[in-house]
Design an enzyme around this catalytic site. Structure first.
Site, PDB file in Angstrom:
ATOM      1  N   VAL A 109      40.622  47.882  49.172  1.00 33.71           N
ATOM      2  CA  VAL A 109      41.722  47.095  49.739  1.00 33.71           C
ATOM      3  C   VAL A 109      42.359  46.226  48.664  1.00 33.71           C
ATOM      4  O   VAL A 109      43.591  46.080  48.607  1.00 33.71           O
ATOM      5  CB  VAL A 109      41.209  46.228  50.907  1.00 33.71           C
ATOM      6  CG1 VAL A 109      42.342  45.416  51.515  1.00 33.71           C
ATOM      7  CG2 VAL A 109      40.544  47.097  51.970  1.00 33.71           C
ATOM      8  N   GLU A 110      41.524  45.637  47.809  1.00 29.52           N
ATOM      9  CA  GLU A 110      42.031  44.707  46.799  1.00 29.52           C
ATOM     10  C   GLU A 110      42.888  45.388  45.742  1.00 29.52           C
ATOM     11  O   GLU A 110      43.984  44.931  45.418  1.00 29.52           O
ATOM     12  CB  GLU A 110      40.853  43.996  46.118  1.00 29.52           C
ATOM     13  CG  GLU A 110      40.236  42.884  46.925  1.00 29.52           C
ATOM     14  CD  GLU A 110      41.153  41.689  47.066  1.00 29.52           C
ATOM     15  OE1 GLU A 110      41.953  41.434  46.147  1.00 29.52           O
ATOM     16  OE2 GLU A 110      41.083  41.011  48.102  1.00 29.52           O
ATOM     17  N   SER A 111      42.397  46.479  45.177  1.00 24.21           N
ATOM     18  CA  SER A 111      43.040  47.035  43.980  1.00 24.21           C
ATOM     19  C   SER A 111      43.245  48.539  44.007  1.00 24.21           C
ATOM     20  O   SER A 111      43.761  49.096  43.037  1.00 24.21           O
ATOM     21  CB  SER A 111      42.179  46.701  42.752  1.00 24.21           C
ATOM     22  OG  SER A 111      40.915  47.344  42.857  1.00 24.21           O
TER      23      SER A 111
END
Length: 461
Positions: free
Chosen positions: A184-186
C-alpha cells in the site's frame, strides 16, 4: 595398455600360486584331526594368510582404484546455496498460496453461492490474522483492486522483499501480516517518492526517518534501504500498538500520524489514555486518505493470500531471490564493483538504492553492500582489485568542490526504448520513477498507450 588391463588378473594368479606353494611348504604331510600342531606351525599359517590377504587387497585396489573426492570451489558452493535459497523461497510461498486455493475451494463447496460478499467474508475469516480483518464496501473495492492482473507485477516483488520483512517483524514481535502495508505504501518500490517528500519502501518523511535512526544526507538515504527502513517501520508500528492496543489504529497512525488518530478519538468522545476502540470506531473522524488506507491494507492482505483463486499468478521478479551483505569500510563507487565482478550496474543499483550518487561514503563508519548470494565469494576474492580502482572512479568526488558540483549538476536526460512486454509501471520501477512522472515527461495521456520501439524520457532533464 593390455598389461594394465590384465594386471588385476595376473595378480590374482600370483596370489593363488603363493597360497599353493606356501601351504605345501608349511604342511609336508596330511595330519589327522587329533594330530598335535606346534605353535610355530600355527603362527606360520597365520602369517601366510596375512600375506594372501595383503595380495588380494592390492589386487582389488588396482582393479577398482578409489576415486578422489570432488572439491568444489567457494564460488560453486555460493551458487548452489543461492539456488537452494531461491528455490525454497518460491516453494514456500507457492505452498502458502496453494493452501488458500484449497481453502477457497472448500468455502465455495460449503457455501454453494455466487454471492461474492459471502465468499469474501468467509475467506477473510479463514486467514486467521492477528490484525482484525473486517469486511465492508471499502474493503470489497480494495480486494477488487489488488486481485486485478494489473497488480500481478507489483505483487511479484513480494518474493524478494517479504522474506526480509517477515524476518524483521518476527524479531520485532509484531504480526508478519503487516508485511502487505509495504504494498500500500510504495508498491514495493524502494525508490518510490510521494508528493509529501515521503520516500522508500515504507514512505518515511525525512523527520520521521531520522527519528527512527535512518541516515539521510546528500550521499545516503537509508529510507531507500529496504532492510533498515523495515526495521524502522517495525519500531514505529510496535510503538503505536503499545499506545493504542489495537493494530487497526496502529496502521491508521502509520498513515496520518498519532496526532490525527488522537484527535479522532477525542472527537468521538473517547479517552486517549484508556481507549479500547478500533479504527472503525473513529472512522468518520479520520482524514479521508486514512479512511481508505486501512481497507487498502486489508484488500492487499486478502489478495496476497487468494490471488490464485482469482486466476492471477505472480511472475518471478527481476531480482535475485537470494542475497547477502558485506560491510564496506572505505569509500567506494558502485561502478568499481560492477566493472570488476559479474554484476550489471543496473542490478547493483537496484540492490543498493540508498546510495543516491552510487558512492558508499565509508570514511568514519561502515556501510552495507547487498549482492546476489552467489557473488559474495567472488567479491571477496577480487576486493583488492576493486579497491585499486579508487583513483579511476572516485577522483571527481574526493575534492569537496567537485562533490558539491556533482551533487547539484543536472544529469543529462535519460531515454528508454520500449520493448515487448514493457509497461509504464515496469519502466518506472527500473529507473526509480513513478508512472505519473514518465507520463508527464512524455505527454502521455493513457498509461496503456505505449508501443514497441517508442522512445521514452525517463529523467526530468
Amino acid at each position: 595398455m593390455i598389461f594394465r588391463q590384465l594386471r588385476p588378473i595376473l595378480l590374482l594368479i600370483v596370489a593363488l600360486l603363493f597360497i599353493a606353494s606356501d601351504a605345501t611348504a608349511q604342511r609336508p604331510g596330511r595330519r589327522s584331526r587329533k594330530q598335535y600342531t606346534s605353535p610355530e606351525t600355527i603362527k606360520a599359517e597365520q602369517d601366510s594368510l596375512i600375506k594372501v590377504d595383503s595380495i588380494f587387497a592390492a589386487a582389488a585396489e588396482v582393479a577398482t582404484p578409489t576415486p578422489k573426492p570432488r572439491v568444489n570451489t567457494l564460488q560453486q558452493i555460493d551458487s548452489v546455496l543461492a539456488m537452494w535459497r531461491a528455490t525454497t523461497t518460491v516453494e514456500a510461498y507457492e505452498n502458502y498460496f496453494n493452501n488458500f486455493v484449497a481453502a477457497a475451494d472448500n468455502i465455495n463447496n460449503k457455501l454453494k453461492t455466487d454471492n461474492l460478499d459471502s465468499i469474501y467474508v468467509a475467506r477473510l475469516e479463514a486467514l486467521m490474522s492477528l490484525v482484525p480483518l473486517e469486511y465492508n464496501s471499502e474493503v470489497r473495492r480494495a480486494i477488487d483492486r489488488f486481485v486485478s492482473p494489473s497488480y500481478a507485477t507489483i505483487m511479484s516483488y513480494a518474493y524478494y522483499y517479504f522474506p526480509m520483512i517477515e524476518e524483521v517483524f518476527i524479531n520485532a514481535g509484531i504480526p508478519i501480516e503487516l508485511r502487505t502495508l509495504a504494498v500500500v505504501e510504495s508498491g514495493l518500490n524502494p525508490l518510490a517518492l510521494s508528493g509529501k517528500d515521503a520516500k522508500g519502501l515504507w514512505q518515511f518523511i525525512p523527520s520521521t526517518g531520522r527519528n527512527y535512526g535512518l541516515e539521510i544526507n546528500s550521499l545516503v538515504d537509508e529510507r531507500c534501504n529496504p532492510y533498515l527502513a523495515t526495521r524502522a517501520a517495525a519500531k514505529y508500528l510496535k510503538n503505536m500498538y503499545e499506545q493504542y492496543g489495537d493494530w487497526t489504529l496502529a496502521i491508521a497512525s502509520y498513515n496520518c500520524g498519532p496526532g490525527n488518530v488522537n484527535k479522532a478519538i477525542v472527537r468521538t468522545g473517547g479517552d486517549i489514555k484508556n481507549y479500547r476502540g478500533s479504527f472503525w470506531d473513529v472512522y468518520e473522524m479520520l482524514p479521508r486518505e486514512t479512511r481508505n488506507y486501512v481497507p487498502l491494507y486489508m484488500g492487499a492482505t486478502y489478495a496476497f493470500a487468494y490471488h490464485k483463486a482469482h486466476n492471477v499468478d505472480y511472475p518471478t521478479p527481476p531480482l535475485p531471490l537470494a542475497t547477502d551483505t558485506i560491510m564496506i569500510h572505505r569509500p567506494m563507487h558502485l561502478d568499481q564493483i560492477s566493472s570488476t565482478i559479474n554484476i550489471s550496474p543496473e542490478l547493483l543499483k537496484m540492490l543498493n538504492p540508498q546510495y543516491t550518487l552510487q558512492i558508499i561514503p565509508a570514511t568514519t563508519k561502515s556501510y552495507m553492500l547487498t549482492l546476489p548470494a552467489e557473488l559474495i565469494t567472488e567479491y571477496i576474492l577480487h576486493e583488492e582489485e576493486i579497491h585499486a580502482k579508487d583513483s579511476t572512479y572516485l577522483k571527481e568526488y574526493v575534492i569537496h568542490a567537485n562533490l558539491e558540483k556533482k551533487r547539484h549538476q543536472a544529469p543529462p536526460a535519460t531515454y528508454y526504448t520500449v520493448k515487448r512486454g514493457d509497461t509504464l509501471g515496469v519502466i518506472a520501477r527500473k529507473y526509480g520513477r513513478t508512472v505519473k512522472q514518465i507520463m508527464s515527461w512524455n505527454n502521455i495521456k493513457n498509461p496503456n498507450a505505449i508501443s514497441i520501439g517508442q522512445r521514452l524520457r525517463v529523467s526530468p532533464q
